[in-house]
Design a protein around this motif. Structure first.
Motif, PDB file in Angstrom:
ATOM      1  N   THR A  65       0.829  -1.208   0.000  1.00  0.00           N
ATOM      2  CA  THR A  65       0.000   0.000   0.000  1.00  0.00           C
ATOM      3  C   THR A  65       0.862   1.256   0.000  1.00  0.00           C
ATOM      4  N   ALA A  66       1.851   1.309   0.897  1.00  0.00           N
ATOM      5  CA  ALA A  66       2.727   2.481   0.997  1.00  0.00           C
ATOM      6  C   ALA A  66       3.503   2.697  -0.302  1.00  0.00           C
ATOM      7  N   VAL A  67       3.987   1.606  -0.893  1.00  0.00           N
ATOM      8  CA  VAL A  67       4.784   1.707  -2.118  1.00  0.00           C
ATOM      9  C   VAL A  67       3.935   2.224  -3.276  1.00  0.00           C
ATOM     10  N   VAL A  68       2.743   1.654  -3.429  1.00  0.00           N
ATOM     11  CA  VAL A  68       1.882   2.032  -4.554  1.00  0.00           C
ATOM     12  C   VAL A  68       1.378   3.468  -4.406  1.00  0.00           C
ATOM     13  N   ILE A  69       0.941   3.819  -3.196  1.00  0.00           N
ATOM     14  CA  ILE A  69       0.466   5.183  -2.970  1.00  0.00           C
ATOM     15  C   ILE A  69       1.596   6.182  -3.192  1.00  0.00           C
ATOM     16  N   GLY A  70       2.826   5.761  -2.915  1.00  0.00           N
ATOM     17  CA  GLY A  70       3.987   6.631  -3.101  1.00  0.00           C
ATOM     18  C   GLY A  70       4.435   6.795  -4.537  1.00  0.00           C
ATOM     19  N   GLY A  71       3.727   6.163  -5.480  1.00  0.00           N
ATOM     20  CA  GLY A  71       4.000   6.397  -6.890  1.00  0.00           C
ATOM     21  C   GLY A  71       4.904   5.403  -7.579  1.00  0.00           C
ATOM     22  N   GLY A 130      10.514   5.211  -6.480  1.00  0.00           N
ATOM     23  CA  GLY A 130      11.675   5.328  -5.613  1.00  0.00           C
ATOM     24  C   GLY A 130      11.279   5.400  -4.158  1.00  0.00           C
ATOM     25  N   VAL A 131      12.283   5.428  -3.294  1.00  0.00           N
ATOM     26  CA  VAL A 131      12.019   5.351  -1.862  1.00  0.00           C
ATOM     27  C   VAL A 131      11.462   6.652  -1.286  1.00  0.00           C
ATOM     28  N   LEU A 132      11.738   7.799  -1.919  1.00  0.00           N
ATOM     29  CA  LEU A 132      11.159   9.047  -1.417  1.00  0.00           C
ATOM     30  C   LEU A 132       9.637   8.997  -1.521  1.00  0.00           C
ATOM     31  N   GLY A 133       9.143   8.490  -2.642  1.00  0.00           N
ATOM     32  CA  GLY A 133       7.706   8.315  -2.798  1.00  0.00           C
ATOM     33  C   GLY A 133       7.150   7.339  -1.781  1.00  0.00           C
ATOM     34  N   THR A 134       7.913   6.293  -1.500  1.00  0.00           N
ATOM     35  CA  THR A 134       7.466   5.312  -0.510  1.00  0.00           C
ATOM     36  C   THR A 134       7.369   5.927   0.876  1.00  0.00           C
ATOM     37  N   LEU A 135       8.322   6.791   1.213  1.00  0.00           N
ATOM     38  CA  LEU A 135       8.261   7.489   2.507  1.00  0.00           C
ATOM     39  C   LEU A 135       7.000   8.345   2.585  1.00  0.00           C
ATOM     40  N   ILE A 136       6.697   9.057   1.497  1.00  0.00           N
ATOM     41  CA  ILE A 136       5.470   9.860   1.471  1.00  0.00           C
ATOM     42  C   ILE A 136       4.245   8.965   1.578  1.00  0.00           C
ATOM     43  N   GLY A 137       4.264   7.826   0.873  1.00  0.00           N
ATOM     44  CA  GLY A 137       3.147   6.887   0.948  1.00  0.00           C
ATOM     45  C   GLY A 137       2.962   6.337   2.349  1.00  0.00           C
TER      46      GLY A 137
END
Length: 334
Positions: free
Chosen positions: A267-273, A282-289
């Motif tokens: 969920t976090a990975v997909v929401i993060g783009g 990338g991991v910055l998007g995952t952090l945001i997710g």
């Protein structure tokens, strides 16, 4: 009246500005960043307690374990794979760490836990690369086996932990008036290290290449199997860190803990783009997710919304994120 070239150049061109805005909107982090900002604004209106430093500290602390595991999930999804067992590996790691750390000492326990987690991650990678089995099937089977093995190994018991080294990542400290824990620091360090490796090293370029276009990567001399195997191995290392952070968060190793961790990391990975089809994100998007999920659950809890409705909201958000990814891929392919 004839328009001179000078006059024509001075007329504002809508066509010139639209592509710039379009490029910003199509950036992978744009949607997730806007979603995070909107969520913060909405919950700040709904609850006066939401914007307090203590509540933000709580959100970060609650996001630590899933946030760390989501980094591992990001690496695997970037290669167009998926890992349904990463949460189960971390839970087994907490049991191994609690038992071995209590019997042989914290340092030996950490090393043994690292060995177990890396071995399981490497086994997944070997089955995917050597036997060419689909990652979904491999990790689904691993999830089932590891969950059962964990409960057998633990005898369905929980193991309290008191060693200060094993609970170190749960230790809090102050930055001004803001209270946080070393677990949050560990999570951010994992993001920094992996983010650097993905963007600044040849290994990171190979990970993106394998996920984005495996045929072109192979023709370019990239050893695809080696790159894919490496991300599963690194995922095992990250799972060990998550297990250590979990004992810091709650100093009690429970074989039934984090049952939805695998889905929450996806969920976090997909929401993060990050695209489920690999090669983008990338991991910055995952952090945001991860923060979006944390803010959503925390805000809905403060608003008095039942946990089941929170799951529904999270599920809708995941479907919307995947739909947006599909839309962007089709648009960029035109």
């Amino acid at each position: 009246m004839t328009t001179t070239p000078t006059q024509a150049s001075s007329v504002p061109s809508k066509k010139g500005t639209a592509p710039g805005i379009s490029r910003i909107v199509q950036m992978p982090l744009f949607g997730s960043t806007v979603a995070l900002i909107l969520a913060i604004i909405v919950f700040s209106i709904l609850s006066p307690r939401f914007l307090t430093p203590a509540n933000f500290s709580l959100i970060l602390q609650q996001s630590v374990v899933i946030g760390i595991l989501a980094v591992a999930q990001t690496l695997i999804i970037l290669t167009a794979g998926i890992d349904l067992s990463i949460g189960a590996i971390a839970v087994l790691g907490t049991i191994v760490l609690a038992i071995s750390g209590g019997e042989t000492g914290a340092i030996v326990g950490l090393l043994l836990t690292l060995l177990v987690c890396v071995a399981l991650g490497s086994l997944n990678g070997a089955l995917v690369t050597l036997l060419k089995l689909p990652p979904f099937i491999v990790t689904l089977g691993a999830f089932t086996a590891i969950v059962a093995a964990t409960r057998l190994f633990a005898g369905s018991q929980t193991f309290p932990v008191s060693d200060p080294v094993l609970t170190f990542l749960g230790t809090s400290f102050k930055i001004g008036s803001f209270v946080t824990t070393y677990g949050v620091v560990a999570m951010l360090l994992v993001y920094l290290v992996v983010g650097y490796a993905l963007t600044q090293t040849a290994w990171g370029k190979h990970v993106y290449a394998v996920g984005g276009n495996p045929v072109a990567a192979r023709l370019s001399g990239v050893k695809s199997d080696r790159a894919i195997f490496s991300v599963y191995l690194v995922a095992g290392v990250i799972a060990m860190i998550a297990a250590w952070a979990a004992l810091g968060r709650i100093p009690n190793a429970d074989p039934n803990a984090y049952q939805n961790a695998n889905l929450e990391t996806i969920t976090a990975v997909v929401i993060g783009g990050t695209s489920l089809f690999g090669g983008r994100g990338g991991v910055l998007g995952t952090l945001i997710g991860t923060l979006i999920v944390g803010v959503l659950r925390n805000g809905l809890t403060l608003a008095g919304v039942d946990n089941l409705y929170q799951n529904i909201a999270t599920g809708i958000l995941v479907v919307a994120a995947v739909a947006a990814d599909q839309f962007m891929r089709r648009k960029s392919a035109r």
